[in-house]
Design a protein around this motif. Structure first.
Motif, mmCIF file in Angstrom:
data_model
loop_
_atom_site.group_PDB
_atom_site.id
_atom_site.type_symbol
_atom_site.label_atom_id
_atom_site.label_comp_id
_atom_site.label_asym_id
_atom_site.label_seq_id
_atom_site.Cartn_x
_atom_site.Cartn_y
_atom_site.Cartn_z
ATOM 1 N N GLY A 286 94.021 -19.771 50.578
ATOM 2 C CA GLY A 286 93.697 -19.146 51.854
ATOM 3 C C GLY A 286 94.946 -18.821 52.665
ATOM 4 O O GLY A 286 94.905 -17.994 53.569
ATOM 5 N N TYR B 146 91.228 -2.089 58.467
ATOM 6 C CA TYR B 146 91.282 -3.374 57.771
ATOM 7 C C TYR B 146 92.711 -3.724 57.392
ATOM 8 O O TYR B 146 93.166 -4.853 57.560
ATOM 9 C CB TYR B 146 90.408 -3.332 56.513
ATOM 10 C CG TYR B 146 90.373 -4.638 55.776
ATOM 11 C CD1 TYR B 146 89.593 -5.692 56.237
ATOM 12 C CD2 TYR B 146 91.154 -4.847 54.647
ATOM 13 C CE1 TYR B 146 89.580 -6.904 55.599
ATOM 14 C CE2 TYR B 146 91.148 -6.070 53.989
ATOM 15 C CZ TYR B 146 90.364 -7.090 54.471
ATOM 16 O OH TYR B 146 90.362 -8.293 53.835
ATOM 17 N N LYS C 287 81.315 -6.313 51.520
ATOM 18 C CA LYS C 287 82.428 -5.953 50.627
ATOM 19 C C LYS C 287 83.030 -4.600 51.012
ATOM 20 O O LYS C 287 84.243 -4.410 50.929
ATOM 21 C CB LYS C 287 81.953 -5.922 49.170
ATOM 22 C CG LYS C 287 81.885 -7.313 48.575
ATOM 23 C CD LYS C 287 81.432 -7.297 47.145
ATOM 24 C CE LYS C 287 81.146 -8.708 46.672
ATOM 25 N NZ LYS C 287 80.524 -8.721 45.345
ATOM 26 N N ARG D 211 94.074 -7.284 58.531
ATOM 27 C CA ARG D 211 93.812 -8.179 57.407
ATOM 28 C C ARG D 211 93.995 -9.666 57.731
ATOM 29 O O ARG D 211 93.162 -10.496 57.393
ATOM 30 C CB ARG D 211 94.764 -7.804 56.279
ATOM 31 C CG ARG D 211 94.264 -8.149 54.916
ATOM 32 C CD ARG D 211 95.350 -7.983 53.896
ATOM 33 N NE ARG D 211 95.773 -6.631 53.633
ATOM 34 C CZ ARG D 211 95.101 -5.779 52.864
ATOM 35 N NH1 ARG D 211 93.946 -6.132 52.346
ATOM 36 N NH2 ARG D 211 95.571 -4.586 52.637
ATOM 37 N N LEU E 167 85.176 -5.112 53.939
ATOM 38 C CA LEU E 167 86.441 -5.773 53.574
ATOM 39 C C LEU E 167 87.294 -4.914 52.653
ATOM 40 O O LEU E 167 88.273 -5.392 52.106
ATOM 41 C CB LEU E 167 86.139 -7.107 52.880
ATOM 42 C CG LEU E 167 85.525 -8.190 53.756
ATOM 43 C CD1 LEU E 167 85.050 -9.360 52.911
ATOM 44 C CD2 LEU E 167 86.531 -8.670 54.781
ATOM 45 N N TYR F 159 87.374 -14.633 54.532
ATOM 46 C CA TYR F 159 86.285 -14.246 53.637
ATOM 47 C C TYR F 159 85.853 -15.426 52.786
ATOM 48 O O TYR F 159 86.680 -16.117 52.200
ATOM 49 C CB TYR F 159 86.779 -13.089 52.756
ATOM 50 C CG TYR F 159 85.816 -12.587 51.704
ATOM 51 C CD1 TYR F 159 84.441 -12.476 51.956
ATOM 52 C CD2 TYR F 159 86.285 -12.196 50.454
ATOM 53 C CE1 TYR F 159 83.576 -11.999 50.983
ATOM 54 C CE2 TYR F 159 85.430 -11.706 49.484
ATOM 55 C CZ TYR F 159 84.070 -11.615 49.748
ATOM 56 O OH TYR F 159 83.237 -11.137 48.780
ATOM 57 N N TYR G 58 97.760 -17.684 51.259
ATOM 58 C CA TYR G 58 98.591 -16.690 50.557
ATOM 59 C C TYR G 58 98.751 -15.391 51.348
ATOM 60 O O TYR G 58 99.809 -14.773 51.295
ATOM 61 C CB TYR G 58 97.991 -16.364 49.176
ATOM 62 C CG TYR G 58 98.174 -17.430 48.123
ATOM 63 C CD1 TYR G 58 98.638 -18.700 48.451
ATOM 64 C CD2 TYR G 58 97.868 -17.172 46.786
ATOM 65 C CE1 TYR G 58 98.790 -19.675 47.481
ATOM 66 C CE2 TYR G 58 98.019 -18.147 45.803
ATOM 67 C CZ TYR G 58 98.478 -19.396 46.153
ATOM 68 O OH TYR G 58 98.615 -20.350 45.197
ATOM 69 N N GLY G 59 97.701 -14.989 52.064
ATOM 70 C CA GLY G 59 97.779 -13.743 52.825
ATOM 71 C C GLY G 59 98.828 -13.811 53.915
ATOM 72 O O GLY G 59 99.508 -12.830 54.215
ATOM 73 N N ARG H 176 88.892 -22.960 52.322
ATOM 74 C CA ARG H 176 89.871 -21.927 52.008
ATOM 75 C C ARG H 176 89.858 -20.829 53.074
ATOM 76 O O ARG H 176 90.907 -20.300 53.451
ATOM 77 C CB ARG H 176 89.559 -21.328 50.637
ATOM 78 C CG ARG H 176 90.573 -20.323 50.167
ATOM 79 C CD ARG H 176 90.306 -19.829 48.778
ATOM 80 N NE ARG H 176 89.115 -18.998 48.714
ATOM 81 C CZ ARG H 176 88.748 -18.305 47.623
ATOM 82 N NH1 ARG H 176 89.452 -18.391 46.527
ATOM 83 N NH2 ARG H 176 87.656 -17.572 47.624
ATOM 84 N N PRO I 159 83.592 -15.657 49.604
ATOM 85 C CA PRO I 159 82.760 -14.948 48.625
ATOM 86 C C PRO I 159 81.636 -15.843 48.111
ATOM 87 O O PRO I 159 81.627 -17.040 48.375
ATOM 88 C CB PRO I 159 83.736 -14.633 47.477
ATOM 89 C CG PRO I 159 85.033 -15.245 47.829
ATOM 90 C CD PRO I 159 84.883 -16.056 49.073
ATOM 91 N N LEU J 212 86.752 -3.957 49.742
ATOM 92 C CA LEU J 212 86.709 -4.361 48.332
ATOM 93 C C LEU J 212 85.957 -3.327 47.506
ATOM 94 O O LEU J 212 86.120 -3.237 46.299
ATOM 95 C CB LEU J 212 86.028 -5.726 48.180
ATOM 96 C CG LEU J 212 86.748 -6.893 48.858
ATOM 97 C CD1 LEU J 212 85.887 -8.149 48.798
ATOM 98 C CD2 LEU J 212 88.100 -7.140 48.212
ATOM 99 N N GLN K 22 92.671 -19.621 56.552
ATOM 100 C CA GLN K 22 93.097 -18.241 56.824
ATOM 101 C C GLN K 22 93.341 -18.043 58.315
ATOM 102 O O GLN K 22 93.982 -17.082 58.718
ATOM 103 C CB GLN K 22 92.038 -17.245 56.338
ATOM 104 C CG GLN K 22 91.951 -17.131 54.835
ATOM 105 C CD GLN K 22 91.030 -16.004 54.416
ATOM 106 O OE1 GLN K 22 89.829 -16.186 54.238
ATOM 107 N NE2 GLN K 22 91.590 -14.812 54.260
#
Lengths: 245, 377
Positions: free
Chosen positions: A101, A70, A50, A74, A53, A79, A103-104, A152, A81, A55, A156
């Motif tokens: 997945g 990062y 984390k 990105r 990443l 990732y 959306y980025g 998902r 989780p 987070l 990416q």
């Protein structure tokens, strides 16, 4: 020489309240390997990924991917989780979750496209969930949930993957699916970092291992690092009984 | 009937009800996200916190201009949200305690200020207490326009940030890893919640406004597993509650609007929780009873099956006393067994001869032999 490493962690220290969870972690991960992060409970395994990443904000330390931050890398990072980290009663479908997945890549405010949907279906098929694409996610078993999260991450389309306990409490079919995907990712030159808790399967599934207990005890190829002595060092504080080889 | 007559004859009530219905739509939409993010009580805190904001705004300007009062409410609401976040982040107090704390401090302060205001000699003060339970009939046309404009902006924002609202509500951590900052999106959601509360204060009041946010979403969730439909349904439920509640309140002398709207929305929630397919309580009870009945039938059939395979003639019939009874409370065994046997007979799995002697049929044997659990190894 440094460009051989796809991930470089330097001087990473993370604390919750006052208790340090990670202490001065240095880590270098070469490109194209499957790496397990292994250590006792509370060793900071999830915290480490984390923090990598972005987070969790570390007290000190830096992480570089392909020599960049990062922020810049990105889109190259995927990732998975822990599956227990979300509410599976959320009103949505398998396809919808897998689409997330994308959306980025899509970016703020823009809509998902037909191509995104095709990529999502492809990933769903890859994890053997094609019959469930339209299924409400609350109807899935634990293993199926895990496969949805994997799909998902696959959409990416990343270079580096982080997975937090993907083998935790899954059925045999899902375990095989996860292994297949790990191998497939490696064969396509991707780098995968997996938080793992089952010592017995480490040599079988992975080719690189990081032994962690607040500090990095040892990190490197399985053959040289995954030794009884190193494991003893890693688990010493908790007195866990070990069986390697 | 009387209420409907008033509604169709009175232009003011039509305007006011439209305002309430609109408010219902808006709070249903944004409230759905509060429900899904398990932040239902945040709305409660914000709306209660609005009261001292309204009182202070009045004390400062000494006139009862709705817009100025609502700006006071807005600032107080935002302050309360900030206070909850700060307490949650920097102290060891848990989130729910932080909510309770901020709510009572702000609301208590608001009541004190209101009491003080009522004692000072100023003819303008009358009607400030309407903000506690709401009084839609005090809405002016321009207030309804405010609701319309702010409401339209809120719904536009929800549609604009739909994808982001969805992912952050479902999996904020993953969202962060993608660069969709859950903090920013949460901020947007909180802002929209505050805005919808502000436009609802005049109609529903500070105490019951949170019901307007939470109840439509809770009811809608019962009927669907799709986010878009849930939000749509919530807005419909909100609209119905606003409309019907306002009509009821305007047809009863000095009935505040807030409580009557909340009664309507509560009825909708009650019906949804009880009768919605799949998630509804009645539905679940029926399914459980069905499955218990199925299991009992299987057990009786299995008993007949065992009798059959242990007998020379598999189709030899047995009196009801030999058939292994199922355990029931209150000595109703034979009667229940009979009814189960009759149900099995209807399916064609058993037959009866000579009044009360039962045997298993070919179909019954097949059923057991194909049963995933009951079949013999």
């Amino acid at each position: 020489m440094e460009e051989n490493y796809i991930i470089e962690v330097e001087d990473m220290t993370v604390a919750y309240q006052v208790k340090p969870v990670l202490w001065d972690v240095d880590l270098r991960v070469p490109k194209g390997i499957l790496m397990a992060i292994v250590g006792p409970n509370g060793a900071g395994k999830s915290t480490l990924i984390k923090a990598m990443l972005d987070l969790i904000k570390p007290i000190s330390g830096s992480v570089l991917f392909n020599g960049e931050t990062y922020e810049k890398q990105r889109k190259n990072i995927g990732y998975v989780p822990q599956r227990g980290s979300v509410d599976w009663d959320f009103p949505t479908t398998v396809l919808d979750v897998v689409m997330m997945g994308r959306y980025g890549h899509i970016g703020w405010l823009k809509r998902t496209s037909k191509e995104d949907k095709e990529l999502a279906m492809e990933a769903i098929t890859k994890v053997g969930m094609e019959e469930f694409a339209k299924r409400q996610i609350s109807q899935l078993s634990g293993g199926q949930q895990q496969r949805v999260f994997l799909a998902r991450a696959l959409v990416q389309d990343a270079e580096i993957y982080f997975m937090d306990e993907p083998f935790q409490g899954v059925d045999a079919k899902t375990e095989r699916a996860v292994i297949e995907i790990l191998k497939d990712l490696r064969s396509r030159g991707k780098t995968v970092v997996v938080v793992h808790h089952d010592l017995q399967t480490v040599p079988e599934y992975f080719d690189w291992v990081t032994l962690l207990n607040t500090q990095v005890i040892e990190s490197g190829p399985i053959e040289t690092v995954f030794t009884e002595e190193n494991l003893k060092k890693t688990y010493r504080s908790t007195g866990k009984v070990l069986r390697s080889e | 009937m009387e209420a409907l007559k008033i509604f169709f004859s009175d232009y003011t009530i039509q305007i006011v009800s439209m305002g309430s219905a609109l408010l219902g739509i808006v709070s249903g939409v944004i409230g759905s996200f509060a429900v899904l993010r398990k932040q239902s009580l945040l709305g409660d805190v914000i709306s209660h916190a609005a009261l001292p904001g309204i009182a202070l705004a009045f004390l400062l300007v000494q006139i009862k201009d709705t817009n100025i009062l609502l700006i006071g409410a807005l600032i107080a609401g935002l302050l309360a949200t900030g206070a909850v976040r700060v307490i949650d982040k920097y102290s060891r107090i848990k989130f729910d305690s932080a909510l309770g704390l901020v709510l009572s401090v702000f609301f208590g302060g608001g009541l004190v200020l209101l009491t003080y205001i009522q004692k000072i000699p100023n003819a303008n003060q009358a009607g400030l207490d309407k903000f506690i339970f709401g009084q839609a009939s005090t809405l002016l046309k321009k207030d309804v326009y405010t609701v319309l404009i702010v409401g339209a902006i809120i719904i536009f924002m929800v549609l604009l940030f739909w994808k982001e609202l969805k992912i952050v509500s479902f999996d904020p951590e993953f969202s962060d890893s993608l660069g969709i900052s859950s903090k920013k999106v949460s901020f947007i959601i909180s802002g929209l919640i505050v805005a919808s509360i502000i436009i609802g204060l005049q109609t529903v009041g500070v105490i019951l406004m949170s019901a307007m946010l939470v109840a439509p979403g809770v009811a809608a969730r019962q009927w669907t597993d799709k986010l878009s439909i849930m939000v749509l349904l919530a807005s419909v439920f909100g609209a119905i509650s606003g409309l019907v509640g306002t009509i009821i309140s305007s047809s009863i002398q000095s009935m505040p609007t807030g409580p009557s709207i909340v009664i309507v929305v509560s009825v909708i929630v009650l019906i949804s929780i009880s009768f919605a397919p799949n998630r509804g309580l009645v539905w679940r009870q029926i399914r459980e009873m069905d499955s218990a009945k199925q299991i009992n039938e299987d057990k009786v059939l299995k008993s007949l099956y065992e009798l059959a395979i242990n007998h020379k003639d598999p189709y030899h019939s047995h009196p009801i006393s030999v058939i292994k009874p199922i355990k029931t409370k209150g000595g109703k065994k034979t009667k229940q067994l009979e009814s189960i046997l009759l149900a099995l007979k209807k399916d064609g799995y058993v037959e009866v001869e000579g009044g009360n002697n039962w045997f298993i049929t070919r179909d019954g044997l097949d059923y057991i032999n194909n049963h995933p659990i009951l079949k013999e190894e």
